[in-house]
Design an enzyme around this catalytic site. Structure first.
Site, short mmCIF file in Angstrom:
data_model
loop_
_atom_site.label_atom_id
_atom_site.label_comp_id
_atom_site.label_asym_id
_atom_site.label_seq_id
_atom_site.Cartn_x
_atom_site.Cartn_y
_atom_site.Cartn_z
N ASN A 105 0.81 -1.22 0.00
CA ASN A 105 0.00 0.00 0.00
C ASN A 105 0.84 1.27 0.00
OD1 ASN A 105 -2.36 1.83 1.07
ND2 ASN A 105 -0.79 1.92 2.67
N TYR A 175 2.39 10.22 -11.91
CA TYR A 175 1.79 9.45 -10.81
C TYR A 175 0.93 8.32 -11.39
CZ TYR A 175 -1.30 8.18 -6.94
OH TYR A 175 -2.02 7.47 -6.00
N LYS A 179 1.46 4.10 -11.06
CA LYS A 179 0.46 3.17 -10.51
C LYS A 179 0.05 2.16 -11.58
CE LYS A 179 -0.28 4.48 -6.23
NZ LYS A 179 0.11 3.58 -5.12
N1 LIG Z 1 -5.73 9.21 -0.59
C1 LIG Z 1 -6.16 9.04 -1.84
O1 LIG Z 1 -7.04 9.79 -2.31
C2 LIG Z 1 -5.59 7.92 -2.69
C3 LIG Z 1 -6.24 7.65 -3.90
C4 LIG Z 1 -5.76 6.62 -4.71
C5 LIG Z 1 -4.67 5.87 -4.31
N2 LIG Z 1 -4.04 6.18 -3.12
C6 LIG Z 1 -2.90 5.34 -2.75
O2 LIG Z 1 -3.17 4.74 -1.49
C7 LIG Z 1 -1.94 4.39 -0.86
C8 LIG Z 1 -1.97 4.85 0.59
O3 LIG Z 1 -1.95 6.27 0.60
P1 LIG Z 1 -2.83 7.14 1.62
O4 LIG Z 1 -3.82 7.85 0.83
O5 LIG Z 1 -3.24 6.33 2.78
O6 LIG Z 1 -1.75 8.25 2.04
P2 LIG Z 1 -0.73 8.28 3.26
O7 LIG Z 1 -1.48 8.45 4.52
O8 LIG Z 1 0.28 9.32 2.89
O9 LIG Z 1 -0.05 6.85 3.27
C9 LIG Z 1 1.07 6.51 2.47
C10 LIG Z 1 1.97 5.61 3.31
O10 LIG Z 1 3.05 5.14 2.50
C11 LIG Z 1 4.24 5.18 3.27
N3 LIG Z 1 5.38 5.35 2.37
C12 LIG Z 1 5.54 6.32 1.43
N4 LIG Z 1 6.72 6.19 0.81
C13 LIG Z 1 7.33 5.12 1.38
C14 LIG Z 1 8.58 4.49 1.18
N5 LIG Z 1 9.48 4.94 0.28
N6 LIG Z 1 8.89 3.40 1.93
C15 LIG Z 1 8.01 2.94 2.86
N7 LIG Z 1 6.81 3.50 3.08
C16 LIG Z 1 6.48 4.58 2.36
C17 LIG Z 1 4.05 6.39 4.21
O11 LIG Z 1 4.77 6.23 5.42
P3 LIG Z 1 6.18 6.96 5.67
O12 LIG Z 1 6.01 8.39 5.20
O13 LIG Z 1 6.38 6.84 7.13
O14 LIG Z 1 7.17 6.19 4.87
C18 LIG Z 1 2.55 6.35 4.49
O15 LIG Z 1 2.26 5.63 5.66
C19 LIG Z 1 -0.83 5.06 -1.69
O16 LIG Z 1 -0.22 4.09 -2.50
C20 LIG Z 1 -1.59 6.07 -2.54
O17 LIG Z 1 -0.92 6.34 -3.74
C21 LIG Z 1 -4.49 7.17 -2.31
#
Ligand SMILES: NC(=O)c1ccc[n+]([C@@H]2O[C@H](COP(=O)([O-])OP(=O)(O)OC[C@H]3O[C@@H](n4cnc5c(N)ncnc54)[C@H](OP(=O)(O)O)[C@@H]3O)[C@@H](O)[C@H]2O)c1
Length: 271
Positions: A105, A175, A179
């Site tokens: 994730n 982006y 994905k």
């Molecule tokens: N929110 C939306 O609207 C949305 C929509 C479509 C898809 N997504 C996808 O859903 C997933 C979860 O995102 P979220 O929305 O829950 O946002 P988020 O709260 O920012 O979660 C992203 C997580 O990924 C971790 N992360 C990022 N880069 C990393 C790395 N290099 N190594 C290890 N961990 C890493 C971060 O933790 P650390 O910073 O501590 O590393 C964070 O806990 C992502 O893949 C995002 O692209 C989100």
């Protein structure tokens, strides 16, 4: 604990098993909600991400909410490096004899978190494309590759978190492309792991509120526009995505593999 087993064990008495579940980005947003789903079945949770403190806080919150939950293992690692992914796999191997579920994730929008480090012009384009592939593609692929030999066979589950952007673009391309790269990876991996009784699927969320994805928040007007694209008339929640992941990871979902499951309130179709 989860009851049941893969179809291969049909006819045998149902057994209760404590699954080993690895969630990357498990400290915040969608990953934290996914961890909550598996905490409810009292799984052995492995939470990984770069910030140890964030992982520990989420582990503590889950333990408080689920008194029967085994203490989650937290592993701080940058999953965009082979060394980081290998360290997670090594720590998992030291503690567990197998992995039942991998939820890849971790990811995000580097432009929202890049601050003053973001260059201009063509350098910005190069930065955005390489950063997005590092943060969104490599983090998922390296973790999965590091763990795949240890997946429960049969019954293992891999779920990769993509985005609606992969299906219709994100405005900047990079982006969305990073994905979209996960989709053919999932299809190939499903073919590779299928004979071992392991499924590989992708969940592609639309706009999800209450995460750290939009660092500093989303402008009200932009949020309104995203909600207007849905048929349901609301933003998605981390719980919406977590519920789809739980379903894909269930023993009964053994014939669902190589699929892209969209969780976007119909927004991909538009209004
Ligand atoms: N929110 C939306 O609207 C949305 C929509 C479509 C898809 N997504 C996808 O859903 C997933 C979860 O995102 P979220 O929305 O829950 O946002 P988020 O709260 O920012 O979660 C992203 C997580 O990924 C971790 N992360 C990022 N880069 C990393 C790395 N290099 N190594 C290890 N961990 C890493 C971060 O933790 P650390 O910073 O501590 O590393 C964070 O806990 C992502 O893949 C995002 O692209 C989100």
């Amino acid at each position: 604990m989860i009851t049941g087993g893969p179809p291969e064990s049909a006819g045998a008495p149902e057994v209760e098993m404590t699954r080993v579940v690895v969630v990357s980005g498990g400290g915040s947003g969608i990953g934290s909600a996914v961890a909550g789903e598996f905490a409810a079945e009292e799984a052995h949770l492995v939470l990984t991400g770069r910030r140890e403190q964030v992982l520990r806080e989420t582990a503590g919150r889950l333990t408080a909410a689920h008194p029967g939950l085994p203490e989650p293992l937290t592993v701080a690692a940058d999953l965009s490096s082979a060394g980081g992914a290998r360290r997670v796999a090594d720590e998992v191997a030291a503690r567990f004899d197998r992995v039942d579920v991998v939820v890849a994730n971790a990811g995000g929008n580097p432009a929202a978190h890049g601050g003053e480090a973001i260059p201009e012009g063509l350098e910005r384009t190069a930065w955005a494309w390489s950063e997005n592939f590092r943060v969104n593609t490599l983090t998922a692929v390296l973790l999965t590759e590091a763990l795949k030999d240890r997946l429960a066979s049969p019954g293992g589950r891999v779920v990769l978190i993509s985005s609606i952007a992969a299906l219709r673009g994100s405005g900047t391309g990079s982006y969305a492309a990073s994905k979209a790269a996960l989709h053919p990876y999932a299809f190939d991996l499903a073919r590779e792991l299928g004979p071992r009784g392991i499924t590989v699927n992708v969940v592609a969320p639309g706009y999800i509120r209450d995460t750290e994805f939009f660092s500093g928040g989303l402008a009200a007007e932009r949020e309104r526009a995203l909600i207007e694209q849905t048929s349901t008339g609301r933003a998605g929640t981390p719980a919406d995505v977590a519920d789809a992941v739980r379903w894909l990871a269930a023993p009964g979902a053994g014939q669902v593999t190589a699929q892209i499951i969209q969780v976007n309130g119909g927004a991909e179709r538009g209004r």
